[in-house]
Write a protein that holds these residues in place. Structure first.
Motif, PDB file in Angstrom:
ATOM      1  N   LYS A 275     -47.909  93.597 -52.773  1.00 62.23           N
ATOM      2  CA  LYS A 275     -48.878  92.968 -53.672  1.00 62.23           C
ATOM      3  C   LYS A 275     -48.337  91.624 -54.144  1.00 62.23           C
ATOM      4  CE  LYS A 275     -50.564  97.072 -56.158  1.00 62.23           C
ATOM      5  NZ  LYS A 275     -50.555  97.674 -57.512  1.00 62.23           N
ATOM      6  N   PRO A 276     -49.208  90.626 -54.338  1.00 62.27           N
ATOM      7  CA  PRO A 276     -48.726  89.331 -54.846  1.00 62.27           C
ATOM      8  C   PRO A 276     -48.087  89.462 -56.230  1.00 62.27           C
ATOM      9  CG  PRO A 276     -50.987  89.161 -54.048  1.00 62.27           C
ATOM     10  CD  PRO A 276     -50.629  90.623 -54.017  1.00 62.27           C
ATOM     11  N   SER A 277     -48.496  90.484 -56.975  1.00 64.28           N
ATOM     12  CA  SER A 277     -47.989  90.648 -58.345  1.00 64.28           C
ATOM     13  C   SER A 277     -46.786  91.582 -58.419  1.00 64.28           C
ATOM     14  CB  SER A 277     -49.096  91.227 -59.224  1.00 64.28           C
ATOM     15  OG  SER A 277     -49.481  92.496 -58.697  1.00 64.28           O
ATOM     16  N   ALA A 278     -46.315  92.096 -57.287  1.00 71.78           N
ATOM     17  CA  ALA A 278     -45.240  93.096 -57.321  1.00 71.78           C
ATOM     18  C   ALA A 278     -43.906  92.479 -57.743  1.00 71.78           C
ATOM     19  CB  ALA A 278     -45.107  93.753 -55.951  1.00 71.78           C
ATOM     20  N   MET A 279     -42.980  93.335 -58.127  1.00 68.86           N
ATOM     21  CA  MET A 279     -41.627  92.883 -58.467  1.00 68.86           C
ATOM     22  C   MET A 279     -40.650  93.566 -57.506  1.00 68.86           C
ATOM     23  SD  MET A 279     -41.741  93.787 -62.515  1.00 68.86           S
ATOM     24  CE  MET A 279     -40.146  93.088 -62.909  1.00 68.86           C
TER      25      MET A 279
END
Ligand code: CP
Length: 324
Positions: A275-279
């Protein structure tokens, strides 16, 4: 130099503190931490970010911390020692206690702790045997902090800084997390699984070669606490749906061949699926499981995570030292 109480935002979170940390004498395992205690620790850790930005404090200048490391460490020992210096305190240290302490002469950890507790206000121990920190705590009149014990023990302060790193970015309730690597003997992932279980609607994916999967004690704990989890053998099946990819090392000698080890690595191909928002988190040190090309990706948080270890350990030290 900062006065710590003035930089803590929550009234009552100062040195004469709140009720959440009552009962916290030693830090041996993650299960000790309740959600209110975690929130107090994290608010204090945010305060410590401000303390460090102002050059540290002298509030703990009469306090001494001893670090007894029977195994190698870069991050944990340096972060604890830097934390104590930033608080104004002093440090007694042995970096390879199996060689540079009386352990070399056959001294048991209990005797070493009884002696060191007479010289220091808090002891941080990394022990090569599972249960080593608990044995230390059982005889210590001063707080003992487990900085990692044995293979398959725990590393609770690593999990605290891992969770703090996530907390700084997103809500902890509703989180989906992939824990990847040598899970059966991974003390960081074991400690983190216990902490994640404290939050609501968390989903954990354990991703490992089947012989290295998470051990039943953790899975039974998650079952008892109604935490949703899945066991997976393939990274590809989960990386696209999780908020946090928590990568750990797999020692080459624990897998049959190198290609099977590479199946668990994070590289540009895996990045494209996330996901683009993953860490991306990793306790470090790393080997082949985390490609250096990942470092420049904005989702790579592992160097920030290591710095957060300073703030969280400062906060933890103040919570323990304010009570003694
Ligand atoms: N993450 C961690 O425990 O690193 P060190 O072994 O360098 O302390």
């Amino acid at each position: 130099m900062a006065d710590i109480d003035t930089l803590l935002e929550q009234p009552g979170a100062g040195s004469h503190g709140t009720t959440a940390r009552r009962g916290l004498k030693h830090v041996i395992e993650s299960q000790q931490f309740t959600v209110p205690l975690l929130m107090e620790l994290f608010e204090r850790s945010r305060g410590m970010e401000r303390v460090v930005a102002r050059g540290g404090s002298l509030d703990y200048q009469n306090k001494i911390m001893a670090t007894l490391f029977y195994e190698p460490s870069t991050r944990t020992r340096f972060a604890f020692e830097a934390a104590m210096y930033r608080l104004g305190g002093r440090v007694l240290s042995t970096e390879q206690a199996r060689v540079f302490s009386s352990a070399m002469e056959g001294e048991q950890v209990e005797d070493s702790i009884r002696i060191v507790a007479g010289y220091a206000d808090v002891i941080v121990i990394r022990h090569h045997q599972e249960g080593g920190a608990r044995r230390a705590a059982e005889v210590s009149p001063v707080p003992v902090i487990n900085a990692g014990d044995g293979e398959g023990g725990q590393h609770p302060t690593q999990a605290l800084l891992d969770l703090y790193t996530i907390y700084r970015e997103r809500p902890l309730n509703g989180l989906s997390v992939a824990l990847i690597g040598e899970l059966d003997k991974g003390r960081t992932v074991r400690s983190l699984a216990y902490l994640l279980a404290k939050f609501e609607r968390v989903k954990i994916f354990f991703v490992a070669p089947p012989p290295l999967q998470m051990k039943p004690d953790i899975l039974e704990y998650l079952d008892r606490h109604g935490v949703c989890y899945e066991l997976e053998a393939e990274i590809d099946r989960v990386v696209g749906e999780v908020d946090v990819v928590y990568q750990t090392r797999i020692r080459p000698e624990r897998v049959a061949d190198l290609p099977s080890l590479r199946k668990y690595a994070i590289d540009s191909t895996v990045l494209r699926r996330m996901k683009p928002s993953a860490m991306i988190l990793h306790p470090l040190p790393r080997t082949v499981e985390l490609d250096k090309t990942v470092d420049s990706d904005p989702r790579a948080m592992y160097f920030r995570q290591a710095i957060n270890g300073l703030y969280v350990r400062m906060a933890l030290l103040t919570m323990l030292l304010d009570k003694v």
